[in-house]
Enzyme design. Structure first.
Site, PDB file in Angstrom:
ATOM      1  N   GLY A   6      12.196   6.045   1.116  1.00 23.42           N
ATOM      2  CA  GLY A   6      13.597   5.886   0.797  1.00 23.42           C
ATOM      3  C   GLY A   6      13.887   4.481   0.286  1.00 23.42           C
TER       4      GLY A   6
ATOM      5  N   GLY B 190       9.588   8.428   3.199  1.00 24.63           N
ATOM      6  CA  GLY B 190      10.283   9.547   2.582  1.00 24.63           C
ATOM      7  C   GLY B 190       9.453  10.278   1.560  1.00 24.63           C
TER       8      GLY B 190
ATOM      9  CD  GLU C 295       8.447   5.427   8.375  1.00 26.13           C
ATOM     10  OE1 GLU C 295       8.716   6.034   7.330  1.00 26.13           O
ATOM     11  OE2 GLU C 295       7.322   5.537   8.944  1.00 26.13           O
TER      12      GLU C 295
ATOM     13  CG  ASP D  76      12.925   8.903   8.731  1.00 23.99           C
ATOM     14  OD1 ASP D  76      11.894   8.757   8.036  1.00 23.99           O
ATOM     15  OD2 ASP D  76      14.043   8.463   8.378  1.00 23.99           O
TER      16      ASP D  76
END
Length: 361
Positions: free
Chosen positions: A73, A121, A144, A152
């Site tokens: 992301g 992402g 992350e 995530d």
């Protein structure tokens, strides 16, 4: 795969129908095709259209440029949104996670070519697909914990379903892996040489409209090759032994007291990660292992994402890694002992409104 560049006026994602294939070409090569809200929305709309189109047999996802599919992301934009208190970060995660679920349930072959960098992402828009292609250039990671966040995009579902404790290792350390380890970790399926990718895309693009999924798979298998040995293969027994504990403290203690080079390197890696992120990640992975659906994991991740926007480590990690790039984050709390179970559980309190209606946590 392509040497194409992009300018400010170019679309961030190119949506095409080529024969029986619906193509999605991520088109931010200078930003390693990092995802924006505009791209997430374009992908979601395209999948709905391709799913309803009887002439489309499969979807093909690729990244423009020569460096990778997608680096994740647009974390800088999320950092700015959180700092300013705007709704972009929350909206992005909500719609990105819904896209991840849609990819997982897409009714036709969803082919992601994970050539080069595929992180965060980028894993979400590829590893939830049904046909996941890696090459000798693949560098896959969920880094992350090194930026004060947690894996995530449904990663706590994916990582908890690989062999042994490989997913735990990848989630906690954030280490990047190649093709073989990606397949072993249940994040990819098919190995194709990067030199064959253009021919593969050409053959897929030449498939007749309305063909069956079996025809798509035959084309893929024609290019599939035996995967080279993974770099983590020699350490699988150690990974399963050291990462099997349900507390980060126990994992760190086991690594610290073992004299092997692998244990000492892994211990040193974890020492540099956010203690809060490590504890939250392990908790999410263990919950993911007993979850019945991807949606349950995404719901927990969505709840935790909101909480992370109010933590010191999220902003400090991005500052150190992306903004000032000094690679020297100052975590707070700075020790595992100061991250309590109550703090971790508070991050998992369901968010309202939830992603999928009634909370599935």
């Amino acid at each position: 795969m392509s040497t194409a560049g992009s300018t400010a006026g170019d679309p961030q994602i190119i949506v095409e129908r080529v024969g029986a294939i619906g193509r999605l070409r991520l088109n931010r090569p200078k930003a390693l095709n990092s995802l924006t809200l505009e791209m997430v929305r374009a992908m979601y709309a395209a999948l709905n259209a391709f799913g309803d189109d009887p002439s489309i047999a499969a979807v093909l996802v690729t990244g423009e440029g020569n460096r990778g599919l997608c680096a994740g992301g647009d974390i800088r934009a999320i950092h700015e949104s959180g700092s300013a208190g705007t709704e972009l970060a929350g909206t992005f995660w909500r719609e990105e996670f819904l896209l991840n679920a849609a990819i997982s349930h897409f009714p036709k072959p969803y082919i992601a070519i994970m050539d080069g960098i595929t992180m965060g992402g980028g894993v979400g828009i590829s590893s939830h697909g049904s046909r996941r292609v890696v090459t000798e250039r693949t560098r896959l990671a969920l880094p992350e914990t090194g930026i004060g966040y947690f894996p995530d995009v449904g990663a706590t579902w994916l990582l908890s379903r690989g062999a042994g404790e490989l997913g735990t290792y990848l989630g906690l350390t954030g280490e990047s892996i190649g093709a073989a380890d990606s397949i072993e970790a249940n994040l990819a399926d098919i190995f194709v040489s990067s030199s064959e990718l253009e021919d593969l895309v050409r053959e897929l693009s030449a498939l007749p409209t309305g063909c069956k999924a079996e025809t798509v798979d035959i084309a893929l298998q024609r290019f599939s090759q035996p995967v080279p040995a993974g770099t983590l293969t020699p350490y699988r027994l150690e990974i399963d032994r050291f990462l099997a504990f349900d507390s980060v403290e126990a994992i760190v203690s086991a690594l610290k007291t073992d004299a092997s080079e692998f244990a000492q390197k892994t211990w040193a890696t974890l020492l540099g990660r956010s203690p809060t992120s490590l504890k939250l990640t392990l908790r999410l992975l263990r919950l993911g292992r007993t979850s019945s659906s991807l949606e349950a994991c995404l719901e927990r991740e969505f709840a935790a994402s909101a909480k992370m926007l109010s933590t010191h480590d999220f902003y400090e990690g991005i500052r150190a890694a992306i903004i000032e790039k000094d690679r020297n984050p100052k975590w707070s709390p700075d020790s595992l002992a100061d991250v309590t179970d109550e703090m971790v559980e508070a991050a998992l309190e369901p968010r309202s409104p939830t992603l999928f209606g009634a909370s599935r946590i």
